[in-house]
Enzyme design. Structure first.
Site, PDB file in Angstrom:
ATOM      1  N   ASP A  30      37.426  72.869  62.406  1.00 49.38           N
ATOM      2  CA  ASP A  30      37.281  74.311  62.233  1.00 49.38           C
ATOM      3  C   ASP A  30      36.008  74.542  61.419  1.00 49.38           C
ATOM      4  OD1 ASP A  30      37.982  73.693  59.622  1.00 49.38           O
ATOM      5  OD2 ASP A  30      39.695  75.045  59.514  1.00 49.38           O
ATOM      6  N   CYS A  42      39.424  69.594  59.172  1.00 49.20           N
ATOM      7  CA  CYS A  42      39.469  70.975  58.683  1.00 49.20           C
ATOM      8  C   CYS A  42      39.213  70.901  57.172  1.00 49.20           C
ATOM      9  CB  CYS A  42      40.782  71.670  59.051  1.00 49.20           C
ATOM     10  SG  CYS A  42      42.285  70.933  58.395  1.00 49.20           S
ATOM     11  N   THR A  60      41.305  70.617  54.541  1.00 45.48           N
ATOM     12  CA  THR A  60      42.079  69.536  53.908  1.00 45.48           C
ATOM     13  C   THR A  60      42.445  68.428  54.887  1.00 45.48           C
ATOM     14  OG1 THR A  60      44.109  70.711  54.456  1.00 45.48           O
ATOM     15  CG2 THR A  60      43.168  71.113  52.254  1.00 45.48           C
ATOM     16  N   HIS A 103      50.159  50.086  61.463  1.00 40.55           N
ATOM     17  CA  HIS A 103      51.603  50.351  61.559  1.00 40.55           C
ATOM     18  C   HIS A 103      51.955  51.522  62.476  1.00 40.55           C
ATOM     19  CE1 HIS A 103      52.785  48.242  57.524  1.00 40.55           C
ATOM     20  NE2 HIS A 103      52.027  47.486  58.301  1.00 40.55           N
ATOM     21  N   HIS A 156      56.649  47.443  64.615  1.00 44.84           N
ATOM     22  CA  HIS A 156      56.044  48.780  64.552  1.00 44.84           C
ATOM     23  C   HIS A 156      56.096  49.487  65.906  1.00 44.84           C
ATOM     24  CE1 HIS A 156      54.910  47.827  60.540  1.00 44.84           C
ATOM     25  NE2 HIS A 156      54.241  46.751  60.944  1.00 44.84           N
TER      26      HIS A 156
END
Ligand code: RB5
Length: 147
Positions: free
Chosen positions: A12, A69, A71, A102, A137
């Protein structure tokens, strides 16, 4: 014409500057990049770009995407709503490596307002070069796919 090998990238407005930096880093390594926007720092809603990148990654096993973005949180939430997407928010190196080993993460999310360019570059390098371990996994990922 679309390059099936290309890394799909998107941001963004808050992630735009870091996206441009990472795009230049990847192309400098000789890797193909498909840019889904933003194309400027004009305000744009992260779910719109997150969905675009996530759908392209989900359509093709083995595809990798990078979403940025402010965060990384909004982008990871958006991308993880698309089936077969495993988006990992990694603003440090340990999570970047483990998200591949993982979780077989196929999208890396980062926060352009959280980390600097050099750390982001290193996170991308580690994330792209760390293989999935499989084994137990894979069983857990199979369970994710049944949710
Ligand atoms: C935009 O202001 C900001 O909310 C967005 O970039 C992101 O950080 C959301 O999770």
């Amino acid at each position: 014409m679309e390059n099936p090998e290309a890394i799909i990238i998107g941001s963004d407005h808050a992630g735009y500057a870091l996206k441009e930096f990472i795009k230049a880093y990847l192309t400098g390594l000789g890797l193909a990049v498909e840019d889904c926007g933003a194309m400027s720092e004009a305000s744009i809603d992260y779910p719109d770009i997150g969905l675009k990148v996530a759908q392209k990654v989900a359509a093709d096993a083995g595809r990798r995407g990078i979403l940025i973005c402010g965060t990384g949180i909004g982008m990871s939430i958006a991308a993880n709503r698309v089936k077969n997407v495993r988006a990992a928010l990694c603003n440090e190196l340990f999570s970047a490596a483990l998200s591949r080993r993982h979780n077989d993460a196929n999208i890396l999310a980062m926060g352009g307002r959280v980390i600097g360019t050099e750390l982001a570059k290193e996170i991308v390098r580690v994330w792209l070069n760390t293989p999935f371990e499989g084994g137990r996994h894979q069983r857990r990922i199979d369970k994710l796919d049944r949710i």
